[in-house]
Design an enzyme around this catalytic site. Sequence first.
Site, PDB file in Angstrom:
ATOM      1  N   GLN A  98     -31.370   9.150 -56.401  1.00  0.00           N
ATOM      2  CA  GLN A  98     -32.299   8.890 -57.506  1.00  0.00           C
ATOM      3  C   GLN A  98     -33.704   8.722 -56.950  1.00  0.00           C
ATOM      4  OE1 GLN A  98     -30.448   5.871 -60.484  1.00  0.00           O
ATOM      5  NE2 GLN A  98     -29.472   5.492 -58.531  1.00  0.00           N
ATOM      6  N   ASN A  99     -33.812   8.676 -55.628  1.00  0.00           N
ATOM      7  CA  ASN A  99     -35.115   8.443 -55.018  1.00  0.00           C
ATOM      8  C   ASN A  99     -35.952   9.718 -55.021  1.00  0.00           C
ATOM      9  OD1 ASN A  99     -34.173   5.920 -54.552  1.00  0.00           O
ATOM     10  ND2 ASN A  99     -33.855   6.182 -52.353  1.00  0.00           N
ATOM     11  N   ASP A 101     -38.631   9.815 -52.879  1.00  0.00           N
ATOM     12  CA  ASP A 101     -39.204   9.940 -51.538  1.00  0.00           C
ATOM     13  C   ASP A 101     -38.422  10.992 -50.750  1.00  0.00           C
ATOM     14  OD1 ASP A 101     -37.040   8.782 -49.854  1.00  0.00           O
ATOM     15  OD2 ASP A 101     -37.462   6.928 -50.948  1.00  0.00           O
ATOM     16  N   HIS A 116     -33.910  12.883 -59.753  1.00  0.00           N
ATOM     17  CA  HIS A 116     -35.110  12.438 -60.474  1.00  0.00           C
ATOM     18  C   HIS A 116     -36.380  13.105 -59.959  1.00  0.00           C
ATOM     19  CE1 HIS A 116     -32.879   8.528 -61.844  1.00  0.00           C
ATOM     20  NE2 HIS A 116     -32.549   9.579 -62.555  1.00  0.00           N
ATOM     21  N   THR A 185     -28.514   0.714 -55.699  1.00  0.00           N
ATOM     22  CA  THR A 185     -29.075   0.981 -57.027  1.00  0.00           C
ATOM     23  C   THR A 185     -28.617  -0.091 -57.997  1.00  0.00           C
ATOM     24  OG1 THR A 185     -29.009   2.492 -58.932  1.00  0.00           O
ATOM     25  CG2 THR A 185     -27.318   2.800 -57.283  1.00  0.00           C
ATOM     26  N   SER A 186     -29.538  -0.498 -58.876  1.00  0.00           N
ATOM     27  CA  SER A 186     -29.217  -1.591 -59.791  1.00  0.00           C
ATOM     28  C   SER A 186     -28.271  -1.137 -60.895  1.00  0.00           C
ATOM     29  CB  SER A 186     -30.503  -2.162 -60.396  1.00  0.00           C
ATOM     30  OG  SER A 186     -31.241  -1.131 -61.002  1.00  0.00           O
ATOM     31  N   ALA A 231     -28.516  -1.885 -46.693  1.00  0.00           N
ATOM     32  CA  ALA A 231     -28.065  -0.533 -46.355  1.00  0.00           C
ATOM     33  C   ALA A 231     -28.236  -0.236 -44.860  1.00  0.00           C
ATOM     34  CB  ALA A 231     -28.829   0.496 -47.189  1.00  0.00           C
TER      35      ALA A 231
HETATM   36  P1  NAD Z   1     -33.878  -0.435 -58.670  1.00  0.00           P
HETATM   37  O1  NAD Z   1     -35.233  -0.801 -58.195  1.00  0.00           O
HETATM   38  O2  NAD Z   1     -33.547  -0.583 -60.086  1.00  0.00           O
HETATM   39  O3  NAD Z   1     -32.780  -1.277 -57.878  1.00  0.00           O
HETATM   40  C1  NAD Z   1     -32.840  -1.398 -56.507  1.00  0.00           C
HETATM   41  C2  NAD Z   1     -31.498  -1.861 -56.023  1.00  0.00           C
HETATM   42  O4  NAD Z   1     -31.519  -1.829 -54.604  1.00  0.00           O
HETATM   43  C3  NAD Z   1     -31.130  -3.285 -56.436  1.00  0.00           C
HETATM   44  O5  NAD Z   1     -29.829  -3.282 -56.947  1.00  0.00           O
HETATM   45  C4  NAD Z   1     -31.175  -4.075 -55.119  1.00  0.00           C
HETATM   46  O6  NAD Z   1     -30.156  -5.063 -55.055  1.00  0.00           O
HETATM   47  C5  NAD Z   1     -30.900  -2.994 -54.103  1.00  0.00           C
HETATM   48  N1  NAD Z   1     -31.459  -3.226 -52.765  1.00  0.00           N
HETATM   49  C6  NAD Z   1     -32.594  -3.924 -52.418  1.00  0.00           C
HETATM   50  N2  NAD Z   1     -32.746  -3.914 -51.078  1.00  0.00           N
HETATM   51  C7  NAD Z   1     -31.695  -3.219 -50.557  1.00  0.00           C
HETATM   52  C8  NAD Z   1     -31.280  -2.865 -49.235  1.00  0.00           C
HETATM   53  N3  NAD Z   1     -31.996  -3.230 -48.162  1.00  0.00           N
HETATM   54  N4  NAD Z   1     -30.149  -2.139 -49.082  1.00  0.00           N
HETATM   55  C9  NAD Z   1     -29.416  -1.753 -50.159  1.00  0.00           C
HETATM   56  N5  NAD Z   1     -29.748  -2.057 -51.434  1.00  0.00           N
HETATM   57  C10 NAD Z   1     -30.886  -2.785 -51.635  1.00  0.00           C
HETATM   58  O7  NAD Z   1     -33.609   1.033 -58.130  1.00  0.00           O
HETATM   59  P2  NAD Z   1     -32.764   2.188 -58.758  1.00  0.00           P
HETATM   60  O8  NAD Z   1     -31.479   1.694 -59.288  1.00  0.00           O
HETATM   61  O9  NAD Z   1     -32.788   3.317 -57.799  1.00  0.00           O
HETATM   62  O10 NAD Z   1     -33.721   2.508 -59.991  1.00  0.00           O
HETATM   63  C11 NAD Z   1     -33.652   3.619 -60.585  1.00  0.00           C
HETATM   64  C12 NAD Z   1     -35.024   4.323 -60.583  1.00  0.00           C
HETATM   65  O11 NAD Z   1     -35.971   3.891 -59.626  1.00  0.00           O
HETATM   66  C13 NAD Z   1     -34.774   5.735 -60.224  1.00  0.00           C
HETATM   67  O12 NAD Z   1     -35.230   6.479 -61.291  1.00  0.00           O
HETATM   68  C14 NAD Z   1     -35.605   6.047 -58.998  1.00  0.00           C
HETATM   69  O13 NAD Z   1     -36.136   7.339 -59.148  1.00  0.00           O
HETATM   70  C15 NAD Z   1     -36.647   5.015 -59.013  1.00  0.00           C
HETATM   71  N6  NAD Z   1     -37.244   4.592 -57.738  1.00  0.00           N
HETATM   72  C16 NAD Z   1     -37.301   5.393 -56.626  1.00  0.00           C
HETATM   73  C17 NAD Z   1     -37.871   4.930 -55.436  1.00  0.00           C
HETATM   74  C18 NAD Z   1     -37.907   5.826 -54.213  1.00  0.00           C
HETATM   75  O14 NAD Z   1     -37.977   7.035 -54.331  1.00  0.00           O
HETATM   76  N7  NAD Z   1     -37.817   5.256 -53.001  1.00  0.00           N
HETATM   77  C19 NAD Z   1     -38.412   3.655 -55.374  1.00  0.00           C
HETATM   78  C20 NAD Z   1     -38.372   2.859 -56.526  1.00  0.00           C
HETATM   79  C21 NAD Z   1     -37.761   3.350 -57.686  1.00  0.00           C
END
Ligand code: NAD
Length: 243
Positions: A98-99, A101, A116, A185-186, A231
């Site tokens: 879903q990322n 990056d 996404h 992912t949440s 992770a």
């Molecule tokens: P979210 O922000 O809703 O949830 C993040 C999740 O990651 C939480 O459940 C948290 O407990 C967990 N987390 C935090 N630190 C962690 C670690 N070190 N190791 C493992 N898990 C950890 O993110 P989501 O569920 O991906 O949200 C969905 C939307 O957010 C997607 O549409 C995505 O495109 C977007 N998003 C992408 C990025 C990116 O590309 N890096 C960044 C932020 C959001």
Amino acid sequence: MKSERVIIGPKDRVFVLTGAGISAESGIPTFRGVGGVWNNYRIEEVANPAAWERDPELVWRFYSYRRRTAAPCEPNAGHRALAELEGLIGERFFLCTQNVDDLHERAGSRRLVHMHGELFRSRCERCEREPWGDRGEYDSMNAIPRCECGGRVRPHICWFGEVPFGMDRIAEELERCAVFGVIGTSGVVYPAAGFVHAVNARGRGKVRTFYVGPEEPENAGEFGQVFVGKAGEVVPVLFRSSE
Ligand code: NAD
Ligand code: ZN
């Protein structure tokens, strides 16, 4: 922690879904929680087609900011461990992120779908031209470039209300995997949040499922194994081959 390792048999196909959490240790903020990008921008103002129609400059300021902050970040041990697993089991591995990056591909992952979209790609808002690599930052209205067809250049991102990318291939891989894992992912953004349900619906015990993250997800009961941890610490020691 319900179990120590995820066992992968010699013929098993593995499907992994990642979310913002896998990139958190690389310095890219998650959306939810302290310091998340949601705190600086109201996401509903920037990540939907209506926002683009109303205020494309604001939308590009948000994605320019995200390009600028993600550019110096490096893949972490979690990204690398998934690329290593792909190196070991080849086409039996499939990664759906879903990322937006590019840390998975920079770690070496190749069999992946960015459902996404991709932060470092742009496309035309109007014509069918293929998306192209773009690291540009467009911070004022005049600076938003135009395609040869006259349409404005927009981020290659799936906004709320738009259809995620690669859904046919994702459905196919969900249908044939023997191991299904979710990392960081949440579980509130659909359709991704429903994937675990889809594999469980194939039949009780048919697909072995696991979750990795610092907090138990809402739907922890849907997973056969839950590994509570970061992770970058859990994924490198997660998999064991039964060969
Ligand atoms: P979210 O922000 O809703 O949830 C993040 C999740 O990651 C939480 O459940 C948290 O407990 C967990 N987390 C935090 N630190 C962690 C670690 N070190 N190791 C493992 N898990 C950890 O993110 P989501 O569920 O991906 O949200 C969905 C939307 O957010 C997607 O549409 C995505 O495109 C977007 N998003 C992408 C990025 C990116 O590309 N890096 C960044 C932020 C959001
Ligand atoms: Zn065009």
